[in-house]
Design a protein around this motif. Sequence first.
Motif, PDB file in Angstrom:
ATOM      1  N   UNK A  67       0.812  -1.226   0.000  1.00  0.00           N
ATOM      2  CA  UNK A  67       0.000   0.000   0.000  1.00  0.00           C
ATOM      3  C   UNK A  67       0.842   1.271   0.000  1.00  0.00           C
ATOM      4  N   UNK A  68       2.120   1.158   0.337  1.00  0.00           N
ATOM      5  CA  UNK A  68       2.991   2.325   0.242  1.00  0.00           C
ATOM      6  C   UNK A  68       3.203   2.746  -1.204  1.00  0.00           C
ATOM      7  N   UNK A  69       2.884   1.858  -2.143  1.00  0.00           N
ATOM      8  CA  UNK A  69       3.051   2.142  -3.574  1.00  0.00           C
ATOM      9  C   UNK A  69       1.697   2.326  -4.257  1.00  0.00           C
ATOM     10  N   UNK A  70       0.700   2.767  -3.507  1.00  0.00           N
ATOM     11  CA  UNK A  70      -0.652   2.939  -4.040  1.00  0.00           C
ATOM     12  C   UNK A  70      -0.631   3.790  -5.312  1.00  0.00           C
ATOM     13  N   UNK A  71      -1.370   3.347  -6.315  1.00  0.00           N
ATOM     14  CA  UNK A  71      -1.337   4.016  -7.618  1.00  0.00           C
ATOM     15  C   UNK A  71      -2.515   4.943  -7.855  1.00  0.00           C
ATOM     16  N   UNK A  72      -3.596   4.804  -7.120  1.00  0.00           N
ATOM     17  CA  UNK A  72      -4.754   5.656  -7.403  1.00  0.00           C
ATOM     18  C   UNK A  72      -5.002   6.715  -6.337  1.00  0.00           C
ATOM     19  N   UNK A  73      -4.193   6.739  -5.293  1.00  0.00           N
ATOM     20  CA  UNK A  73      -4.295   7.793  -4.279  1.00  0.00           C
ATOM     21  C   UNK A  73      -5.469   7.675  -3.339  1.00  0.00           C
ATOM     22  N   UNK A  74      -6.150   6.529  -3.338  1.00  0.00           N
ATOM     23  CA  UNK A  74      -7.314   6.373  -2.463  1.00  0.00           C
ATOM     24  C   UNK A  74      -6.971   5.707  -1.133  1.00  0.00           C
ATOM     25  N   UNK A  75      -5.683   5.608  -0.813  1.00  0.00           N
ATOM     26  CA  UNK A  75      -5.263   5.105   0.489  1.00  0.00           C
ATOM     27  C   UNK A  75      -5.729   6.060   1.597  1.00  0.00           C
ATOM     28  N   UNK A  76      -5.704   5.582   2.827  1.00  0.00           N
ATOM     29  CA  UNK A  76      -5.989   6.425   3.994  1.00  0.00           C
ATOM     30  C   UNK A  76      -4.806   6.345   4.942  1.00  0.00           C
ATOM     31  N   UNK A  77      -4.681   7.352   5.821  1.00  0.00           N
ATOM     32  CA  UNK A  77      -3.543   7.403   6.732  1.00  0.00           C
ATOM     33  C   UNK A  77      -3.967   7.939   8.093  1.00  0.00           C
ATOM     34  N   UNK A  78      -3.572   7.236   9.149  1.00  0.00           N
ATOM     35  CA  UNK A  78      -3.873   7.679  10.505  1.00  0.00           C
ATOM     36  C   UNK A  78      -3.265   9.055  10.773  1.00  0.00           C
ATOM     37  N   UNK A  79      -4.102   9.948  11.255  1.00  0.00           N
ATOM     38  CA  UNK A  79      -3.632  11.266  11.641  1.00  0.00           C
ATOM     39  C   UNK A  79      -3.326  12.195  10.499  1.00  0.00           C
ATOM     40  N   UNK A  80      -3.592  11.745   9.264  1.00  0.00           N
ATOM     41  CA  UNK A  80      -3.277  12.551   8.091  1.00  0.00           C
ATOM     42  C   UNK A  80      -4.462  12.601   7.133  1.00  0.00           C
ATOM     43  N   UNK A  81      -4.948  11.436   6.747  1.00  0.00           N
ATOM     44  CA  UNK A  81      -5.948  11.375   5.685  1.00  0.00           C
ATOM     45  C   UNK A  81      -7.042  10.367   6.020  1.00  0.00           C
ATOM     46  N   UNK A  82      -8.164  10.856   6.520  1.00  0.00           N
ATOM     47  CA  UNK A  82      -9.414  10.097   6.644  1.00  0.00           C
ATOM     48  C   UNK A  82      -9.402   8.988   7.701  1.00  0.00           C
ATOM     49  N   UNK A  83      -8.343   8.896   8.496  1.00  0.00           N
ATOM     50  CA  UNK A  83      -8.320   7.975   9.627  1.00  0.00           C
ATOM     51  C   UNK A  83      -7.874   8.729  10.876  1.00  0.00           C
ATOM     52  N   UNK A  84      -8.526   8.502  12.023  1.00  0.00           N
ATOM     53  CA  UNK A  84      -8.094   9.195  13.239  1.00  0.00           C
ATOM     54  C   UNK A  84      -6.678   8.790  13.614  1.00  0.00           C
ATOM     55  N   UNK A  85      -5.930   9.761  14.147  1.00  0.00           N
ATOM     56  CA  UNK A  85      -4.553   9.502  14.527  1.00  0.00           C
ATOM     57  C   UNK A  85      -4.429   8.865  15.895  1.00  0.00           C
ATOM     58  N   UNK A  86      -3.194   8.789  16.374  1.00  0.00           N
ATOM     59  CA  UNK A  86      -2.880   8.079  17.602  1.00  0.00           C
ATOM     60  C   UNK A  86      -2.676   9.011  18.793  1.00  0.00           C
ATOM     61  N   UNK A  87      -2.866  10.314  18.622  1.00  0.00           N
ATOM     62  CA  UNK A  87      -2.682  11.264  19.723  1.00  0.00           C
ATOM     63  C   UNK A  87      -3.961  11.344  20.562  1.00  0.00           C
TER      64      UNK A  87
END
Length: 348
Positions: free
Chosen positions: A105-125
């Motif tokens: 998933x680090x090489x996602x080609x369509x940009x629809x990944x999600x990321x904790x604390x950054x993009x569409x997923x709650x972070x860990x703080x």
Amino acid sequence: MRAVTVSPRVPDSLRLIEEWPEPAPEEGAILVEALAVGVCGTDQEIIAGAYGEAPPGQDRLVLGHESLGRVLEDPTGTLQAGDLVAGIVRHPDPVPCPNCAVDEWDMCRNGQYTEHGIKALPGFARDRWRVQPKFAVGLDPVLAPVGMLLEPTSVVAKAWDHIERIGRRAEWKPQTVLVTGAGPIGLLAALLATQRGLSVHVLDRATEGPKPDLVRALGATYHATPVTELDFAPDVVVECTGAPVVVLDAMFKAGPTGIVCLTGVSSGGRTIDFDAGALNRALVLENNVVLGSVNANRRHWELAAEALARADQAWLNSLISRRVPVEAYAEAYTTGPEDIKVVLDFTA
């Protein structure tokens, strides 16, 4: 529970919410008590309103992607209560693209990944968070003080993985490595280079403060001169500044069959006059490779965990400039000139 949050793309909306909802079971079976989160430039850019995306249906995003926690419960049996754990930041897109479909998933080609604390997923703080077993990385107990370094280490573990894969295109026995930038990513890249038995050089602008000593403590050589003034041509360059002039100089400086890995992200908006033809000639005639590398998949997180467990723990501890209690959260996101890594401490 407490959570450090922002309104994405609203500058200076950083707030500590004292009564944030408990993590939803849908987030994952493993319930984790937060111990700490590391702070990096990505957090500061999100706070400035440059980017960031709240989870669907929410207007605030919990920050924090450099996690460290202790398992409270895991009904799946993947981990045990009391285990140290970090949460993988990026999750695959739902389509999925060809890379996400095979857990790259680090090489996602369509940009629809999600990321904790950054993009569409709650972070860990936040005081407690949940994670799916697939995205939970167990840590050696020795890493209890420094486990939040796992995420940035995973970034350079991926960089080295890709460098070495490219190197196998021919008979390749690298000896000399140049790391440009002595921030957390640069220092960790240098650590992994020394673990490979390479001759390591680290270049940064700082002439005082902790950076020169941290580099020398690794057995590496520190330089505070421009790249162009170095008297050697490295086999590998790991570029960690994102500074356009340094990036270009690094490409020119690499030796024959050299590999230049770009991990720093440039801000854009700056034009530099340079001889593109000369760069093209050097890259082609010397069989050099330039690649970009960002994020990491589970394989790299596991490699990073092994690298940190092998490292000098006192040296890793010395990367942490300040540990800030959650109540003083704003101080954690304001870094000073001598800070290397600032940590938001949920146990203080």
